[in-house]
Design an enzyme around this catalytic site. Structure first.
Site, PDB file in Angstrom:
ATOM      1  N   ARG A  69       0.846  -1.193   0.000  1.00 13.09           N
ATOM      2  CA  ARG A  69       0.000   0.000   0.000  1.00 13.09           C
ATOM      3  C   ARG A  69       0.881   1.241   0.000  1.00 13.09           C
ATOM      4  O   ARG A  69       1.977   1.238   0.542  1.00 13.09           O
ATOM      5  CB  ARG A  69      -0.874   0.023   1.255  1.00 13.09           C
ATOM      6  CG  ARG A  69      -2.004  -0.972   1.238  1.00 13.09           C
ATOM      7  CD  ARG A  69      -2.883  -0.827   2.468  1.00 13.09           C
ATOM      8  NE  ARG A  69      -2.232  -1.259   3.685  1.00 13.09           N
ATOM      9  CZ  ARG A  69      -1.672  -0.456   4.572  1.00 13.09           C
ATOM     10  NH1 ARG A  69      -1.718   0.858   4.408  1.00 13.09           N
ATOM     11  NH2 ARG A  69      -1.099  -0.933   5.653  1.00 13.09           N
ATOM     12  N   TYR A 197      -1.720  -3.437  -6.855  1.00 14.56           N
ATOM     13  CA  TYR A 197      -1.425  -4.237  -5.675  1.00 14.56           C
ATOM     14  C   TYR A 197      -2.448  -4.104  -4.546  1.00 14.56           C
ATOM     15  O   TYR A 197      -2.802  -2.991  -4.154  1.00 14.56           O
ATOM     16  CB  TYR A 197      -0.037  -3.853  -5.107  1.00 14.56           C
ATOM     17  CG  TYR A 197       0.474  -4.934  -4.199  1.00 14.56           C
ATOM     18  CD1 TYR A 197       1.186  -6.003  -4.723  1.00 14.56           C
ATOM     19  CD2 TYR A 197       0.194  -4.924  -2.842  1.00 14.56           C
ATOM     20  CE1 TYR A 197       1.614  -7.038  -3.907  1.00 14.56           C
ATOM     21  CE2 TYR A 197       0.611  -5.950  -2.019  1.00 14.56           C
ATOM     22  CZ  TYR A 197       1.325  -6.998  -2.559  1.00 14.56           C
ATOM     23  OH  TYR A 197       1.738  -8.026  -1.749  1.00 14.56           O
ATOM     24  N   LYS A 206      -9.475  -1.966   1.991  1.00 13.26           N
ATOM     25  CA  LYS A 206      -9.146  -0.811   2.838  1.00 13.26           C
ATOM     26  C   LYS A 206      -9.915   0.448   2.394  1.00 13.26           C
ATOM     27  O   LYS A 206     -10.360   1.232   3.229  1.00 13.26           O
ATOM     28  CB  LYS A 206      -7.647  -0.531   2.789  1.00 13.26           C
ATOM     29  CG  LYS A 206      -6.784  -1.729   3.148  1.00 13.26           C
ATOM     30  CD  LYS A 206      -7.028  -2.215   4.546  1.00 13.26           C
ATOM     31  CE  LYS A 206      -6.019  -3.284   4.932  1.00 13.26           C
ATOM     32  NZ  LYS A 206      -6.249  -3.785   6.288  1.00 13.26           N
ATOM     33  N   HIS A 226     -10.546  -1.814  11.897  1.00 14.57           N
ATOM     34  CA  HIS A 226      -9.474  -2.688  11.383  1.00 14.57           C
ATOM     35  C   HIS A 226      -9.255  -3.801  12.414  1.00 14.57           C
ATOM     36  O   HIS A 226      -8.269  -3.791  13.148  1.00 14.57           O
ATOM     37  CB  HIS A 226      -8.220  -1.823  11.214  1.00 14.57           C
ATOM     38  CG  HIS A 226      -7.099  -2.489  10.488  1.00 14.57           C
ATOM     39  ND1 HIS A 226      -5.796  -2.088  10.622  1.00 14.57           N
ATOM     40  CD2 HIS A 226      -7.071  -3.525   9.616  1.00 14.57           C
ATOM     41  CE1 HIS A 226      -5.009  -2.829   9.854  1.00 14.57           C
ATOM     42  NE2 HIS A 226      -5.755  -3.711   9.244  1.00 14.57           N
ATOM     43  N   SER A 248      -1.001  -3.345  10.899  1.00 15.19           N
ATOM     44  CA  SER A 248      -0.754  -4.316   9.838  1.00 15.19           C
ATOM     45  C   SER A 248       0.383  -5.273  10.191  1.00 15.19           C
ATOM     46  O   SER A 248       1.395  -4.865  10.752  1.00 15.19           O
ATOM     47  CB  SER A 248      -0.366  -3.581   8.564  1.00 15.19           C
ATOM     48  OG  SER A 248      -1.397  -2.713   8.216  1.00 15.19           O
ATOM     49  N   CYS A 250       0.812  -7.673  12.355  1.00 17.85           N
ATOM     50  CA  CYS A 250       1.172  -7.926  13.758  1.00 17.85           C
ATOM     51  C   CYS A 250       0.628  -9.276  14.185  1.00 17.85           C
ATOM     52  O   CYS A 250       0.470  -9.540  15.373  1.00 17.85           O
ATOM     53  CB  CYS A 250       0.559  -6.877  14.676  1.00 17.85           C
ATOM     54  SG  CYS A 250       1.621  -5.498  15.033  1.00 17.85           S
ATOM     55  N   ASP A 275      -9.438  -9.300   9.434  1.00 16.98           N
ATOM     56  CA  ASP A 275      -8.912  -7.964   9.144  1.00 16.98           C
ATOM     57  C   ASP A 275      -9.880  -6.814   9.424  1.00 16.98           C
ATOM     58  O   ASP A 275      -9.455  -5.766   9.860  1.00 16.98           O
ATOM     59  CB  ASP A 275      -8.469  -7.908   7.671  1.00 16.98           C
ATOM     60  CG  ASP A 275      -7.538  -6.732   7.383  1.00 16.98           C
ATOM     61  OD1 ASP A 275      -6.680  -6.426   8.230  1.00 16.98           O
ATOM     62  OD2 ASP A 275      -7.671  -6.119   6.306  1.00 16.98           O
ATOM     63  N   ARG A 364       1.707 -12.199  -0.462  1.00 11.99           N
ATOM     64  CA  ARG A 364       0.366 -12.451   0.072  1.00 11.99           C
ATOM     65  C   ARG A 364      -0.277 -13.708  -0.490  1.00 11.99           C
ATOM     66  O   ARG A 364       0.101 -14.197  -1.550  1.00 11.99           O
ATOM     67  CB  ARG A 364      -0.541 -11.266  -0.311  1.00 11.99           C
ATOM     68  CG  ARG A 364      -0.099  -9.932   0.223  1.00 11.99           C
ATOM     69  CD  ARG A 364      -0.539  -9.751   1.642  1.00 11.99           C
ATOM     70  NE  ARG A 364      -0.089  -8.494   2.212  1.00 11.99           N
ATOM     71  CZ  ARG A 364      -0.744  -7.849   3.166  1.00 11.99           C
ATOM     72  NH1 ARG A 364      -1.883  -8.322   3.644  1.00 11.99           N
ATOM     73  NH2 ARG A 364      -0.280  -6.738   3.667  1.00 11.99           N
TER      74      ARG A 364
HETATM   75  C1  OXD Z   1      -2.913  -4.292   6.005  1.00 12.25           C
HETATM   76  C2  OXD Z   1      -3.521  -5.436   5.310  1.00 12.25           C
HETATM   77  O1  OXD Z   1      -1.958  -3.692   5.511  1.00 12.25           O
HETATM   78  O2  OXD Z   1      -4.435  -6.024   5.884  1.00 12.25           O
HETATM   79  O3  OXD Z   1      -3.397  -3.968   7.089  1.00 12.25           O
HETATM   80  O4  OXD Z   1      -3.106  -5.741   4.196  1.00 12.25           O
HETATM   81 MN    MN Z   2      -5.131  -5.020   7.625  1.00  9.64          MN
END
Ligand code: OXD
Ligand code: MN
Length: 581
Positions: A69, A197, A206, A226, A248, A250, A275, A364
């Site tokens: 991102r 992407y 998002k 989130h 993100s 974690c 998510d 991913r």
């Molecule tokens: C993030 C994702 O970046 O879920 O939070 O991809």
């Molecule tokens: Mn996320």
């Protein structure tokens, strides 16, 4: 092709601007998907993986300059800059529209324009919201089919409801200097150009389910967060649902699919989402949550039999991989997966360890939620699932204890607003720096954080049966730099305490920063963590916390008059309690 004039007119208008060769309305069928996959296999956009070990799995290699991102190129375009807040990049909506019209002009020549009607959330749920993404990327179509309820059923709901979020996307020339992710919350509109992407391009995720939805949620009185959602079932068959926000990468996906350790016979974790969580107060005063997504777009590196066996199991088939490495026999591979050897790295070059990792750190997998062994039918429940607890967390080597409970809803909101974490590879930028990431929404809140905290605080007036709020940190390290807490499945012990607190069955001791488990309140049977380590994990270093509270106070202040007084007062209350300790 729709009877809904407003939608048809928008598609016609976009087609006139972008000049595609063809227009394809996606119906979401298996046949359509198969055709699109074969088209991409033929043009090199997808590589078929080993059909014996990984049936129906494909690899996509994105442009090396387009691997995450792009927060610095993501804008919230509100008429007033203050409404976007210091937490967002801002551009005047008229200026942004003009800039984007220039980018989109003629950009789909020779390409197909795909119209993707989608529904975020169960198709019949009143909590769900719909959108339409227009894109020129068949890879985006294939991903959206896994990540959302996409196709005819969504189109019918849109035609019936008469409202939808408009998302316009083109990969353009993948030029990082001409890459913009624009949001127009007031118009429920997204425009994304120049990236193919993940969160930049799969607009349901998002852009819609967080940035636009957070704005919608504020206006309509709910929350778009989130957060993962799990159900924790005890041996008596009672299920408590928990939502948890972490920045993100974690370990949200790992926690969402946790397998309880052997010392928890009869316990089970059910996965509702990994998510995003949309929640609202129900008629009974409880907070009810849905996962608006239908799939996982998870970080591959580190996913293994040890860290997340469920994820590994679901990736055996029907999965799209992006930027992972492959073995000699075309199996997907990433660092930490197993002891196979990568043959080609994520760029498709022969693997050479001196040139960096084989899989991109932000590589991913995209897979349907239903492939997850711990997936629950409750993820389809139209009313959502009732939450017992909300957890905030971050990646902090020092200071922040393993777990603590807030004193009140206000204090919980402060815990969320003060969240901070060491950065990872999910976004471009430096890795390993501590940044404040309130509610893990820093890159995702579609309006001023000050207003967002007021919105959170307002829930205490809406109900007295709200979930309890906790904060966790699995990532404490010792002086030698080693993690103190084993994490993964063992995090079950912390969830156990949290649930027991919610049902009034576990003790805690009061500290200036919140309620902490005492030695003996956490179940530590069968775990190799020494009493000294446990003490370190649950200690409150008053002097260090005074510094932290001063820094939190300053951070809150940086949002000026938009920061709610009640939050500043709460911060002051904790600071005073630390002084008196
Ligand atoms: C993030 C994702 O970046 O879920 O939070 O991809
Ligand atoms: Mn996320």
């Amino acid at each position: 092709m729709t009877s809904f004039r407003e939608l048809q007119a928008w598609v016609d208008q976009v087609a006139a601007l972008t000049q595609p060769e063809k227009i394809h309305w996606c119906d979401g069928s298996a046949e359509e998907n198969e055709q699109l996959i074969q088209l991409q296999v033929a043009n090199g956009g997808l590589l078929e993986l080993n059909p014996e070990t990984h049936p129906n799995c494909y690899l996509h290699r994105s442009d090396p300059n387009d691997v995450a991102r792009v927060e610095h190129l993501t804008f919230v375009c509100t008429p007033l800059k203050e409404d976007a807040g210091p937490n967002n990049n801002w551009m005047d909506p008229a200026e942004a529209r003009e800039l984007m019209a220039d980018q989109f002009a003629g950009c789909m020549q020779g390409r197909t324009l795909y119209v993707i009607p989608y529904c975020m959330g169960p198709i019949d749920s009143p909590l769900s919201r719909c959108g339409v993404e227009i894109t020129d990327s068949p890879y985006v179509v294939a991903n959206m089919r896994l990540m959302t309820r996409m196709g005819d059923a969504a189109l019918r709901r849109i035609e019936h409801e008469g409202t939808f979020v408009r998302g316009l996307h083109s990969t353009g020339l993948l030029d990082p200097d001409n890459r913009y992710i624009m949001h127009f919350p007031a118009d429920l509109e997204i425009q994304s150009f120049g990236s193919g992407y993940g969160g930049n391009a799969l607009l349901g995720k998002k852009c819609h389910a967080l940035r636009i939805a957070s704005h919608q949620a504020r206006t309509e009185g709910w929350l778009a967060e989130h957060m993962l959602i799990v159900g924790v079932e005890n041996p008596q068959g009672e299920v408590h649902y928990i939502a948890a926000a972490f920045p993100s990468a974690c370990g949200k996906t790992n926690l969402a699919m946790l397998i309880p350790p052997e010392s928890y016979p009869g316990w089970k974790i059910w996965t509702v989402g990994d998510d995003i969580c949309w929640m609202r107060v129900g008629e009974d005063g409880r907070m009810w949550a849905i996962n608006p997504e239908a799939g996982f777009f998870g970080v591959a590196p580190g996913t293994s039999e040890h860290t997340n066996p469920s994820a590994l199991a679901m990736l055996d088939r029907d999965t799209i991989f992006t930027n992972v490495a492959i073995t000699e026999d075309n199996q997907p591979w990433w660092e930490g997966k197993d002891d196979q050897k990568p043959a080609l790295d994520w760029k498709g070059q022969p693997f050479n360890a001196t040139r960096g990792p084989a899989a991109h750190p932000n590589s991913r997998f995209t897979v349907s939620s239903k492939r997850c062994p711990s997936w629950t039918e409750q993820a389809e429940a139209v009313q959502g699932v009732p939450l017992s607890a909300i957890i905030f967390g971050g990646r902090r080597q020092r200071l922040v204890p393993l777990v603590l409970e807030s004193e009140s809803w206000q204090h919980g909101v402060l815990l969320g607003a003060a969240m901070a974490s060491e950065t990872t590879a999910a976004a471009t930028g430096s890795v390993g720096k501590v940044r404040r990431d309130p509610m893990a929404m820093l890159p995702f809140c579609g309006y001023n954080f000050g207003d967002y905290w007021s919105h959170w605080l307002s829930f205490s007036e809406r109900s007295s049966r709200l979930p309890r709020i906790f904060h966790v940190n699995w990532f404490r390290k010792d002086a030698a730099g080693k993690f103190i807490w084993p994490g993964f499945g063992e995090n079950m012990r912390v969830l156990d305490w949290i649930i027991a607190r919610c049902s009034g069955e576990a003790g805690a001791s009061r500290s200036p920063i919140g309620l902490l488990p005492r030695a003996g309140d956490l179940n530590l049977e069968g775990i190799a963590v020494s009493p000294e380590s446990m003490q370190a994990l649950l200690e409150v270093d008053v002097a260090a916390w005074q510094v932290e509270m001063a820094s939190i106070g300053q951070y809150l202040e940086s949002f000026g008059s938009r920061t709610p007084q009640a939050l500043q007062q709460e911060c002051q209350r904790v600071a005073t309690a630390l002084q008196q300790d």
